[in-house]
Design an enzyme around this catalytic site. Sequence first.
Site, PDB file in Angstrom:
ATOM      1  N   PHE A 171       0.881  -1.215  -0.204  1.00  0.00           N
ATOM      2  CA  PHE A 171       0.054  -0.072  -0.132  1.00  0.00           C
ATOM      3  C   PHE A 171       0.952   1.257   0.192  1.00  0.00           C
ATOM      4  CE2 PHE A 171       1.017   0.136   4.455  1.00  0.00           C
ATOM      5  CZ  PHE A 171       0.983   1.435   4.760  1.00  0.00           C
ATOM      6  N   LYS A 195      -1.623  -7.089  -9.346  1.00  0.00           N
ATOM      7  CA  LYS A 195      -2.342  -6.908  -8.096  1.00  0.00           C
ATOM      8  C   LYS A 195      -1.974  -5.776  -7.427  1.00  0.00           C
ATOM      9  CE  LYS A 195      -2.850  -8.655  -3.945  1.00  0.00           C
ATOM     10  NZ  LYS A 195      -3.680  -7.459  -3.610  1.00  0.00           N
ATOM     11  N   GLU A 198      -4.837  -3.904  -2.118  1.00  0.00           N
ATOM     12  CA  GLU A 198      -6.419  -3.698  -1.943  1.00  0.00           C
ATOM     13  C   GLU A 198      -6.765  -2.547  -1.174  1.00  0.00           C
ATOM     14  OE1 GLU A 198      -4.623  -5.993  -0.726  1.00  0.00           O
ATOM     15  OE2 GLU A 198      -5.162  -6.617   1.262  1.00  0.00           O
ATOM     16  N   ARG A 199      -5.584  -1.699  -0.599  1.00  0.00           N
ATOM     17  CA  ARG A 199      -5.810  -0.588   0.228  1.00  0.00           C
ATOM     18  C   ARG A 199      -5.759   0.710  -0.528  1.00  0.00           C
ATOM     19  NH1 ARG A 199      -2.995  -1.623   5.869  1.00  0.00           N
ATOM     20  NH2 ARG A 199      -1.406  -2.933   4.940  1.00  0.00           N
ATOM     21  N   CYS A 303       9.382   2.212   3.052  1.00  0.00           N
ATOM     22  CA  CYS A 303      10.210   0.900   3.574  1.00  0.00           C
ATOM     23  C   CYS A 303      11.771   1.468   3.644  1.00  0.00           C
ATOM     24  CB  CYS A 303      10.208  -0.008   2.385  1.00  0.00           C
ATOM     25  SG  CYS A 303      10.896   0.644   0.870  1.00  0.00           S
TER      26      CYS A 303
END
Length: 522
Positions: A171, A195, A198-199, A303
């Site tokens: 995300f 992909k 989903e956030r 990160c």
Amino acid sequence: RHLKPVAAAVAQSYPTTHEKIAKVENTPYFLNNQFVQSKTDKYIDLPDPATNNLVTRVPQMTDAEMEAAVESAELAFKSWKNTTVLHRQQIMFRFVQLIKDNMDRLAASITLEQGKTFADAKGDVLRGLQVAEAAVGAPELLKGEVLEVAKDMETRSYREPLGVVAAICPFNFPAMIPLWCIPIATITGNTLILKPSERDPGAAMILSELVQQAGFPDGVVNVIHGAHRTVDFILDAPAIKAISFVGGNKAGEYIFSRGSANGKRVQANLGAKNHAAVLPDANKNHFINSVVGAAFGAAGQRCMALSTLVMVGETKEWLPEIAERARALQVNGGFEEGADLGPVISKQSLERIEHLISTAEKEGATILLDGRGQAPAKYPDGNWIGPTIITNVTPEMTCYKEEIFGPVLVCLNVETIDDAIELINNNEYGNGTAIFTRSGSTAETFRRNIEAGQIGINVPIPVPLPMFSFTGNKKSIAGGGASTFYGRPGINFYTQLKTVTALWQSADAVAKKASVHMPTLQ
Ligand code: NAD
């Protein structure tokens, strides 16, 4: 105040405010260059982290829909692999220009869904754009080798695409990480199933539109949605030959082992606990600005955030000034003028960060600056936490051992540079680290002895530009770092090496007896 909708088919428009969206639309998926609404009955709510107002619903796609995406990518591969790299390069040039033209739309979607400030969101897009820009150099990077190995014989190597590859994204960089994958995977002749998290899939959906506009043929890039089930589908789909993953250790270690067990290539960049060591001879002002920016920027959800400060000798006396500069940062909605850090991604994430701060208190550390409960008046319902500084930390404490992934700086004291190196090397993560010193020889000692992928010397977040590669170490990268993202190693990851040895004429062409011995060098 509203930027143009992504496309007629992407119902989502990206406002440049945090106002409640009157009519919330579901996020479509992207198949054969078309935006399609899933037929699923399972959706994941996506709230604006600054308000927790609903922005969109992300489908947990059905198996049939995900299978259709893989079939489309398989079909597209048959012709895409036979296009010339020069043809693919022309498409990439257009893609690069389109990203530049759509920088603000991409950034707005990131601020709305992910929470980072609009200025910082543009940096997210820029660092991905640079990978696409570097990818146009693929004709050079895809060159094979040729050697005349005998007077009548030559060996050549070719780099060929793998087939259908997949990318599973986190995300925290909704544009940059998809762009670590789309350009390199496709310019090397693969087709890609992406992909997004989903956030915050919004940026990936805008990129899909740009893929279509740039002229990528149908099915070269398909975007699917969902959480664990979608990941499991990717891990087990026989047609998917390689997986690129960026995210946390729990998901990444699972994906690396199950993907590898299924015979796929997997590259996986994982979690981090990045340390900065500061020496008394450092430029104090530059160091303080660097550490405050790198610890608290993007609310600590990078990160490569510098989340751990190792203060050598008397540098511990600089703590009050660090705290003062951190306190001056403005915590606010990402679209607000002057906002320095936005909210964290979710209520659960906020709770986890607050819990880790409370463990530090219980375990004997000092909370020098406490950002808990720091909600801006205009946005009382967001996931807010301001810059937090924890001092007198020791390596046994929970707040030191775990990745916090929030705007929290954990500070430890040591006496010498050797102590700092030992401490950093004893930490199980090894993504990035930085040293602040004016001494070339101290920096060189650090560089030689430190076990981390990315090292900054007076540079707080030393993320390599795309002509290099993103190089983690230890627990921050799966598989011992054998495969890294972008740069020459990225090209290598997405290609299969083929080596051909050819004999064009030989004295043996007229010999009447076959030789049964291994050939010897002549
Ligand atoms: P995450 O691991 O929760 O999610 C990443 C992806 O994995 C998502 O697409 C998600 O749907 C999927 N996923 C999550 N849990 C899963 C599970 N149990 N099984 C299968 N799939 C799962 O990561 P995140 O919270 O989105 O991102 C933050 C993390 O990513 C941090 O740990 C950060 O350090 C790391 N990160 C690392 C790098 C790097 O290059 N080293 C870069 C960016 C982020």
